[in-house]
Design a protein around this motif. Structure first.
Motif, PDB file in Angstrom:
ATOM      1  N   VAL A   1     -11.783 -11.668  -7.324  1.00 28.61           N
ATOM      2  CA  VAL A   1     -11.472 -10.292  -6.690  1.00 28.61           C
ATOM      3  C   VAL A   1      -9.968 -10.087  -6.627  1.00 28.61           C
ATOM      4  N   VAL A   2      -9.664  -9.119  -7.384  1.00 27.09           N
ATOM      5  CA  VAL A   2      -8.219  -8.681  -7.424  1.00 27.09           C
ATOM      6  C   VAL A   2      -8.153  -7.363  -6.530  1.00 27.09           C
ATOM      7  N   ILE A   3      -7.005  -7.285  -5.823  1.00 25.56           N
ATOM      8  CA  ILE A   3      -7.045  -6.072  -5.222  1.00 25.56           C
ATOM      9  C   ILE A   3      -5.657  -5.081  -5.167  1.00 25.56           C
ATOM     10  N   THR A   4      -5.564  -4.169  -5.676  1.00 26.67           N
ATOM     11  CA  THR A   4      -4.337  -3.372  -5.952  1.00 26.67           C
ATOM     12  C   THR A   4      -3.973  -2.437  -4.724  1.00 26.67           C
ATOM     13  N   VAL A   5      -3.283  -2.443  -3.787  1.00 27.85           N
ATOM     14  CA  VAL A   5      -2.699  -1.592  -2.865  1.00 27.85           C
ATOM     15  C   VAL A   5      -1.365  -0.684  -3.266  1.00 27.85           C
ATOM     16  N   TRP A   6      -1.623   0.539  -3.055  1.00 31.18           N
ATOM     17  CA  TRP A   6      -0.642   1.578  -3.521  1.00 31.18           C
ATOM     18  C   TRP A   6      -0.217   2.056  -2.245  1.00 31.18           C
ATOM     19  N   GLY A   7       1.229   2.547  -2.302  1.00 28.09           N
ATOM     20  CA  GLY A   7       1.975   3.080  -0.992  1.00 28.09           C
ATOM     21  C   GLY A   7       2.860   4.308  -1.371  1.00 28.09           C
ATOM     22  N   ARG A   8       3.099   5.081  -0.759  1.00 24.63           N
ATOM     23  CA  ARG A   8       4.209   6.298  -1.103  1.00 24.63           C
ATOM     24  C   ARG A   8       5.643   5.343  -1.028  1.00 24.63           C
ATOM     25  N   ASP A   9       5.766   4.564  -0.179  1.00 24.55           N
ATOM     26  CA  ASP A   9       7.008   3.755  -0.038  1.00 24.55           C
ATOM     27  C   ASP A   9       6.858   2.528   0.425  1.00 24.55           C
ATOM     28  N   GLU A  10       7.918   1.812   0.642  1.00 25.26           N
ATOM     29  CA  GLU A  10       7.783   0.504   1.387  1.00 25.26           C
ATOM     30  C   GLU A  10       7.332   0.345   2.574  1.00 25.26           C
ATOM     31  N   GLU A  11       7.260   1.333   3.393  1.00 21.45           N
ATOM     32  CA  GLU A  11       6.624   1.188   4.961  1.00 21.45           C
ATOM     33  C   GLU A  11       5.315   1.398   4.646  1.00 21.45           C
ATOM     34  N   ASP A  12       5.088   2.720   3.938  1.00 24.96           N
ATOM     35  CA  ASP A  12       3.273   2.988   3.714  1.00 24.96           C
ATOM     36  C   ASP A  12       2.725   1.822   3.106  1.00 24.96           C
ATOM     37  N   LEU A  13       3.424   1.147   2.024  1.00 24.75           N
ATOM     38  CA  LEU A  13       2.681   0.016   1.398  1.00 24.75           C
ATOM     39  C   LEU A  13       2.429  -1.171   2.428  1.00 24.75           C
ATOM     40  N   ASP A  14       3.484  -1.416   3.193  1.00 26.67           N
ATOM     41  CA  ASP A  14       3.358  -2.502   4.088  1.00 26.67           C
ATOM     42  C   ASP A  14       2.228  -2.341   5.123  1.00 26.67           C
ATOM     43  N   ASN A  15       2.159  -1.062   5.653  1.00 26.43           N
ATOM     44  CA  ASN A  15       1.134  -0.884   6.627  1.00 26.43           C
ATOM     45  C   ASN A  15      -0.129  -0.967   6.026  1.00 26.43           C
ATOM     46  N   ARG A  16      -0.571  -0.296   4.610  1.00 21.79           N
ATOM     47  CA  ARG A  16      -1.769  -0.470   4.127  1.00 21.79           C
ATOM     48  C   ARG A  16      -2.148  -1.978   3.747  1.00 21.79           C
ATOM     49  N   SER A  17      -1.121  -2.683   3.541  1.00 21.20           N
ATOM     50  CA  SER A  17      -1.306  -4.262   3.169  1.00 21.20           C
ATOM     51  C   SER A  17      -1.864  -5.022   4.400  1.00 21.20           C
TER      52      SER A  17
END
Length: 569
Positions: A95-111
């Motif tokens: 299982v491979v998961i891609t997480v997208w974010g608007r910016d580095e902070e958003d990506l970090d929060n979703r991760s």
């Protein structure tokens, strides 16, 4: 880019569905079969190793690991037998998961949210450090796999691999209808029972959930919101839960039924109905005879503890037909009317008025003529005027003009009396409401398990569900005792006739039976047993989604009856 590196011991149905609720997440599940010969050889080696370790522990006198080793041996041997008999397969799953974010902070929060969700499920993800491009290529829909990462591959059976795939839709919504709630991904759900094909083949709904799961609240929300869209409702309320919203929120009418008090409803009432094929009005005496027969059969079984004999059935039908024949009632709608007659209050009606229809006391008087119906006549005696159950031995003086009409049965405490009242009023409403009013209509039966307990009443429900679609009438069957429906063929037929199923939280003792009855994927019983209040599995035609029912602020004070559920929805 992440890859799941640590898996939970038990992989349950839809265990990755919550990941989608993070938003802006892509999940790729790579499944590759393993040759059976390699699997059998590997399992045999592991069984031998486990048995050897068990023998060593026994000889040492150690009992600490004995139960653990015995459980491992049972699991391995069971899996080995399933694969050798072609009942299961072994697969390699990544299982491979891609997480997208608007910016580095958003990506970090979703991760971080992704890691937290999987941690609650005893699983872990590992970021593909310096391999982001390779991981991204493996999430593209090009049917290729090139990721060779230690710990990324997990051996799963067919059931485990299926559990990794999304079993519920991220979106389930009709182009029209009432707002119900949100899916696990936050998508709004609009539900229209009359949307028709290809979404729904019929407007019938079955709703099941244990006490406090939010079943009644869900029904109240649907009634109020669909009534705003022009759907008319008749509601059977055994516990008095619908009185306040009906009067104060929906602008409807409440009709209270009480033992020994005339209800203004005559079960032998007869009105013309429109033929759905020709559009012509006809008087269906045969259907009314069948309704009366089913009612008397239910009375005999529930009150007298016995079945009707063939002679009693034959004479009962003859008596009913004779009652209508004496009044000149035929299939012609004009035969129901006469020119003027005296009314019960002493006044006189002029012009074209309905004839006086026969009552239960008239039927009992007919049955007195035959010795074969003597016992049946005695059984009917408490149901005649002046007796404790004689509330329906009267002439009709009620109308169903309000957008929502609630029949309140909360003052009737006896279970059979409540069933009898619901049966009579349902039959009466079917003829005066479903068959006569144009437009979209729904009949709601809360605590319908009472109908399912008796074969004749359950068969009657099945008949209504089968005929309702032609008359644009939906039947809503709700119950906290789903086992009463599953225990009888007639009850199962009622459930199978409902194109929409709202399955709320279930008791663990019946969750497996519910999952099997609704043909849900393996592992669904664990999720149903753990549902919070207001969370349901919505099965609408060929679509299925987990939905959190949402109560709007202005509705809250009217739809909640108290308890823990008010704090959840």
């Amino acid at each position: 880019m992440f890859v799941i590196s640590k898996w939970p011991r038990d992989v349950l149905l839809g265990w990755l569905d919550e990941v989608f609720a993070i938003g802006q997440v892509d999940v790729a599940v790579h499944v590759r079969p393993v040759p059976d010969r390699l699997v059998v050889k590997s399992l045999t080696d592991r069984v031998v190793s486990a048995r050897s370790q068990l023998i060593i522990e026994v000889k040492k006198g150690s009992v600490v690991r004995l139960s653990e080793l015995e459980a491992v041996i049972r699991d391995l041997e069971g899996l080995q037998e399933a694969i050798q008999t072609n009942r299961d397969r072994m697969l390699h799953v990544t299982v491979v998961i891609t997480v997208w974010g608007r910016d580095e902070e958003d990506l970090d929060n979703r991760s971080k949210e992704l890691e937290n969700i999987l941690a609650r499920k005893a699983a872990e993800v590992r970021p593909l450090v310096f391999r982001q491009l390779e991981g991204f290529k493996n999430t593209l829909p090009v049917m290729t796999y090139s990721l060779s990462s230690p710990g990324a591959v997990r051996n799963l059976t067919l059931g485990g691999a299926m559990a990794c795939l999304p079993v519920t839709a991220s979106e389930l919504s009709h182009p029209s209808g009432a707002f119900l709630g949100f899916t696990s991904t936050g998508a709004p759900v609009f539900f229209d029972p009359f949307v028709g094909p290809p979404w729904l083949p019929n407007p019938h709904v079955a709703a099941f959930g244990y006490t406090g799961s939010g079943k009644s609240v869900t029904l109240k929300l649907l009634i109020g919101r669909l009534s705003l869209a022009g759907v008319r409702f008749v509601v059977f309320d055994p516990e008095g839960e619908y009185r306040r919203p009906c009067r104060e929120l929906w602008g409807g009418e409440v009709i209270t039924l009480e033992a020994g008090v005339p209800a203004g409803v005559n079960p032998l009432d007869l009105l013309p109905e429109k033929d759905p094929d020709t559009g012509r009005e006809v008087v269906n005496v045969a259907d009314k005879v069948a309704d009366v027969r089913a009612l008397v059969a239910t009375i005999a079984r529930g009150f007298g503890g016995r079945e009707l004999t063939p002679q009693e059935v034959s004479l009962l039908e003859a008596a009913v037909r004779e009652l209508y024949s004496e009044r000149g009632v035929t299939s012609d709608p004009e035969s129901l009317y006469e020119r003027g007659r005296a009314l019960p209050d002493g006044s006189f009606a002029v012009g074209r008025v309905l004839k006086r229809m026969p009552r239960l006391s008239d039927l009992a008087a007919k049955l007195e003529r035959w010795p074969e119906t003597k016992d049946l006549r005695l059984i009917l005696d408490p149901f005649l005027e002046g007796s404790s159950l004689g509330m329906f031995d009267c002439e009709t003086d009620k109308e169903l003009d309000a957008p929502v009409v609630v029949f309140d049965l909360s003052r009737i405490k006896d279970e059979f009396t409540k069933l009898y009242a619901m049966f009579v009023v349902l039959t009466w409403c079917w003829h005066r409401f479903a068959l006569r009013h144009a437009g979209k209509k729904m009949v709601v039966l809360d605590e319908a398990w009472m109908f399912a307990k008796w074969p004749d009443s359950a068969k009657f429900l099945e008949t209504l569900a089968r005929r309702g679609r032609k008359h644009r009438t939906g039947l809503v069957v709700a119950s906290q005792h789903i086992e009463e429906f599953l225990a009888r063929e007639e009850g199962r037929a009622v459930i199978s006739s409902c194109a929409t199923r709202i399955i709320l939280g279930q008791n663990p003792t019946v969750a497996r039976e519910v999952a099997e009855a609704f043909r849900l994927p393996a592992g669904a019983e664990e999720r149903l047993a753990g549902y919070a209040n207001g969370l349901c599995l919505l099965v609408a035609g060929n679509q299925m989604a987990e939905v959190q029912v949402e109560c709007l602020p202005y509705e809250r004070q009217f739809v909640f009856t108290g308890g823990a559920e008010s704090a959840q929805l």
